[in-house]
Design a protein around this motif. Structure first.
Motif, short mmCIF file in Angstrom:
data_model
loop_
_atom_site.label_atom_id
_atom_site.label_comp_id
_atom_site.label_asym_id
_atom_site.label_seq_id
_atom_site.Cartn_x
_atom_site.Cartn_y
_atom_site.Cartn_z
N HIS A 60 0.85 -1.20 0.00
CA HIS A 60 0.00 0.00 0.00
C HIS A 60 0.88 1.23 0.00
O HIS A 60 2.05 1.18 0.40
CB HIS A 60 -0.95 0.01 1.19
CG HIS A 60 -0.28 0.10 2.53
ND1 HIS A 60 0.45 -0.93 3.07
CD2 HIS A 60 -0.23 1.11 3.44
CE1 HIS A 60 0.91 -0.57 4.25
NE2 HIS A 60 0.53 0.67 4.51
N HIS A 62 1.84 3.87 1.60
CA HIS A 62 2.26 4.65 2.76
C HIS A 62 3.78 4.71 2.68
O HIS A 62 4.42 3.74 2.25
CB HIS A 62 1.85 3.97 4.07
CG HIS A 62 0.54 4.43 4.62
ND1 HIS A 62 -0.15 3.74 5.59
CD2 HIS A 62 -0.21 5.55 4.33
CE1 HIS A 62 -1.28 4.40 5.88
NE2 HIS A 62 -1.33 5.49 5.12
N ASP A 64 6.18 4.39 4.73
CA ASP A 64 7.00 3.35 5.38
C ASP A 64 6.99 2.03 4.61
O ASP A 64 7.65 1.07 5.00
CB ASP A 64 6.56 3.14 6.85
CG ASP A 64 5.12 2.72 7.00
OD1 ASP A 64 4.26 3.23 6.26
OD2 ASP A 64 4.83 1.87 7.88
N HIS A 65 6.27 2.00 3.47
CA HIS A 65 6.26 0.81 2.61
C HIS A 65 6.77 1.10 1.20
O HIS A 65 6.87 0.19 0.38
CB HIS A 65 4.85 0.21 2.54
CG HIS A 65 4.37 -0.26 3.89
ND1 HIS A 65 4.36 -1.58 4.27
CD2 HIS A 65 3.94 0.45 4.97
CE1 HIS A 65 3.93 -1.67 5.52
NE2 HIS A 65 3.67 -0.45 5.96
N HIS A 140 -6.79 -1.70 5.67
CA HIS A 140 -5.91 -0.72 6.31
C HIS A 140 -6.25 0.73 5.90
O HIS A 140 -6.21 1.64 6.72
CB HIS A 140 -4.47 -1.07 5.92
CG HIS A 140 -3.44 -0.17 6.49
ND1 HIS A 140 -3.29 0.04 7.84
CD2 HIS A 140 -2.47 0.58 5.89
CE1 HIS A 140 -2.29 0.87 8.05
NE2 HIS A 140 -1.78 1.22 6.89
N ASP A 165 -0.23 -4.21 6.02
CA ASP A 165 -0.79 -3.51 7.18
C ASP A 165 -2.29 -3.81 7.25
O ASP A 165 -2.98 -3.84 6.22
CB ASP A 165 -0.58 -2.00 7.07
CG ASP A 165 0.84 -1.61 7.50
OD1 ASP A 165 1.68 -2.51 7.69
OD2 ASP A 165 1.09 -0.40 7.63
ZN LIG Z 1 0.27 1.72 6.38
#
Ligand SMILES: [Zn+2]
Ligand SMILES: [Zn+2]
Length: 250
Positions: A60, A62, A64-65, A140, A165
């Motif tokens: 996804h 975000h 941090d990914h 998520h 997530d």
């Molecule tokens: Zn996330």
């Protein structure tokens, strides 16, 4: 297949943990699930280069990914000209924005014959001579009306489930059925959005040979690492905490 945790942190990087990224190696080919940390640097540290990478699969959009994608792709575009990589992203808009950024900052067109964006679809969406990947939706980003996925990776007769997530407090019941409805060789589960009690309900139904937590968040109310250590004897399978650099052959 070999699994190497490149980055295991949650929404924030820490001194000894990059954000989420996991490398899968099958017959010398490299596949990457999420690219939250500095992907190129982490791959080089693992003895790999972009020439080894066949696919990058983002769960996804975000940071941090996926924050490490930009640097990786910029270098593929101007330097590693023999590299050819497919990037699977849940949202077209993110592909368009990143392509525009690559073009503008690099002052050159993106070589779309080597940097190929594809959109993740639910179900089996990737297969080559080494590996098969199936996506299942998670909730998520449901409140934002945006997609997010977990993945089931099959190679060499083994099955690994990545939860991606999940929903806050697991209130959307989106823990993957792929981990409970069948026997798997490994489950890699996030641990930033729910309590130990909430995830243990699903762990009790999980049929796997080994269970790894990554993306372990920080909580002011309880110590998530301590909570995982307390789970170690509760289940029929071993429960581990993933650290950056951990490598498992299955
Ligand atoms: Zn996330
Ligand atoms: Zn995350």
């Amino acid at each position: 297949m070999k699994i190497r945790f490149l980055g295991t942190s949650h929404g924030l990087p820490e001194a000894n943990r990059f954000c989420s990224s996991t490398m899968i190696e099958v017959n010398g080919a490299v596949y990457v699930i999420d690219a939250g940390g500095p992907l190129l640097d982490m791959l080089l540290k693992a003895g790999k280069t972009p020439l080894d990478v066949k696919g990058i699969f983002i769960t996804h959009a975000h940071a941090d990914h996926m924050a490490g994608l930009y640097g990786f792709l910029d270098t593929v575009n101007w330097y590693y000209k023999q590299a050819s990589v497919k990037i699977f992203m849940p949202e077209q808009k993110v592909c368009d924005l990143l392509s525009e950024l690559l073009e503008f900052v690099g002052n050159r067109p993106v070589d779309i014959s080597r940097i190929c964006w594809e959109i993740v679809r639910e179900g089996m969406f990737y297969e080559d001579e080494n590996i098969k990947i199936t996506a299942f939706p998670t909730a998520h980003l449901k409140k934002l009306g945006r997609p997010s996925y977990g993945y089931c990776v099959e190679a060499e007769g083994k099955k690994v489930v990545f939860t991606g997530d999940l929903s806050q407090w697991l209130e959307e019941d989106d823990y993957p059925k792929a981990a409970t409805s069948q026997e798997t060789d490994m489950v890699i589960c996030e641990f930033a959005h729910f309590t130990p009690e909430q995830i243990e309900v699903y762990m009790a139904k999980t049929k796997t040979k080994q269970f790894w937590f990554n993306h372990v968040g920080l909580s002011k109310k309880f110590d998530r690492f301590e909570a995982i250590r307390e789970m170690e004897k509760k289940f029929s399978y071993p429960v581990h905490i993933a650290c950056d650099g951990d490598e498992i052959e299955i």
